[in-house]
Write an enzyme that holds these catalytic residues in place. Sequence first.
Site, mmCIF file in Angstrom:
data_model
loop_
_atom_site.group_PDB
_atom_site.id
_atom_site.type_symbol
_atom_site.label_atom_id
_atom_site.label_comp_id
_atom_site.label_asym_id
_atom_site.label_seq_id
_atom_site.Cartn_x
_atom_site.Cartn_y
_atom_site.Cartn_z
ATOM 1 N N SER A 124 0.820 -1.207 0.000
ATOM 2 C CA SER A 124 0.000 0.000 0.000
ATOM 3 C C SER A 124 0.863 1.270 0.000
ATOM 4 O O SER A 124 1.625 1.512 -0.923
ATOM 5 C CB SER A 124 -0.972 -0.017 1.171
ATOM 6 O OG SER A 124 -1.920 1.011 1.072
ATOM 7 N N ASP B 243 -3.370 6.462 -3.176
ATOM 8 C CA ASP B 243 -2.143 5.872 -2.650
ATOM 9 C C ASP B 243 -1.619 4.855 -3.664
ATOM 10 O O ASP B 243 -2.268 4.591 -4.683
ATOM 11 C CB ASP B 243 -2.356 5.300 -1.255
ATOM 12 C CG ASP B 243 -3.165 4.027 -1.224
ATOM 13 O OD1 ASP B 243 -3.894 3.766 -2.204
ATOM 14 O OD2 ASP B 243 -3.089 3.285 -0.239
#
Length: 546
Positions: free
Chosen positions: A145, A288
Amino acid sequence: MTARQGTSTIVREWIAHDPDPKTAAELLECTGADLDDRFAHPLTFGTAGLRGPLRAGPNGMNLAVVLRTTWAVAKVLKDRGLHGRDVVVGRDARHGSDDFALAAAEVFAAQGFSVKLMFTAVPTPIVAFAVRHGGAVAGVQITASHNPPTDNGYKVYFDDGFPIVPPVDREIERAMADAPHADEIPRNAVTPSGVDEVQRYIERAAQVRHTHGSVRIAVTPLHGVGGEFVLDALVCAGFSDVHVVDSQFAPDPDFPTVAVPNPEEPGAVEAVLTLAADVGADIAVALDPDADRCAVGVPTPNGWRMLSGDETGWLLGDYILSQVEPGDVMAATVVASSLVSSRMLAAIAREHGARHVETLTGFKWLSRADVDLPSCTLTYAYEEAIGHCVDPASVRDKDGISAAVLACDLAVELKHRGFTLLDALDDLARRHGVHATAAVSRKIASAEEAEAMMRRLREAPPDVLAGFEVTVTDLQSAVGPLSTDAVVLTGGDGETTFRVVVRPSGTEPKVKSYIEVHCGDADDLSEARIRAATLLGELEENAKRW
């Protein structure tokens, strides 16, 4: 045998069976203290799967760990009688992701599963979507992530595309402990595929729109994998006036233009806010790196700023509920937010007549908010860390791409009525009082340090904060779905209240304090916001000293 001799035996055995010559050589160069750290314990499943530094040994992300973890996941699936069923494997564009995803796919294939290995690096929500809508029994996404470029991770979905929760994660960890040596785990060749699933996901993400028309949008994927996919979804949804940060558009595992690839960090979003100002955009969007989180930027009289995850959560929650039919349908509608998020969504739900559920931190819990509520359906879930699930029927996890489409759709709806996103926030404050939120992070060196900090807070909590008496609730001793390692501090008077939730992070080496102040009398928004900000600042200073 001494502890050091036992460790040395384990190290020699690991090196002898490491299928990657580079990580085997890396271990041979390590010092005693470094080896102790790498072999102290294996990676374990936290809030969002396995995550760790790219390094050799069981306490890192490397080929041997991926092989043994995948063997363990396959064993758990087979123990459930799911042998031979479909499994989806995807990856982001981080260092090692290609090799790790291929290895995982090949292990599943050798264990008798039908494997769909995504043909290219894809956002995490696409894997969750493919599992849910393709009837797969599991999915694996190789991703860390928004972690630093030195990290990678391994996220697992079971059961209709839900992220795994206990006891499944512990079952996988136990199977990992019993896994064969990494070089002894069979692997069968797999042919990449998944084009149809990607197209279906894009079309579905576009369908969260309710309006017609367009706004000018500035977008950055922060060097992650979301760029092409969010553009496709926006165009498919009818947004044609989209501008991108060119220097951050192509996937790059080193994230060269940002110190941390996290849209919550001010430095990470400077480029997209500058672009938004330069092109006269109506809204800015920052994803992200694996595109499961979405931050929204807006113009203000003093320049552009990013909304907090809570602010975006309020806006999207209210907008989604405004589309739901009143009456019985609304009464069966569920929205959810996490323990560490603002309480305003609960107030919004009450006003609309919907049900609000508070869950533990993480979308593995938020995605299940309606599971124990017969005849009720989850319609929206969010948490303050810019995670939004705006179409749970499609993706039972946070999804930055569909959230971006819906945020832009809301901007269109407001613009048609002569309003902005800031106007909508003012309206919510008038209806539900001013809510001000902040988070304070304390970096820690180890899990033991986090335990010590939490123990100190439990043994000697503050009696007074910012002039208000404090009520302490220790959720570690709570019974029920909110039992967790967290301490909640509350206080206030009739009109002004505060809430502080202190907990160790599940994904980073930090102890975090999540702070919310509520000023119920909001006739004068400016005065109420000043009061809230003053109290919030005092509470932040206290949190820094715990």
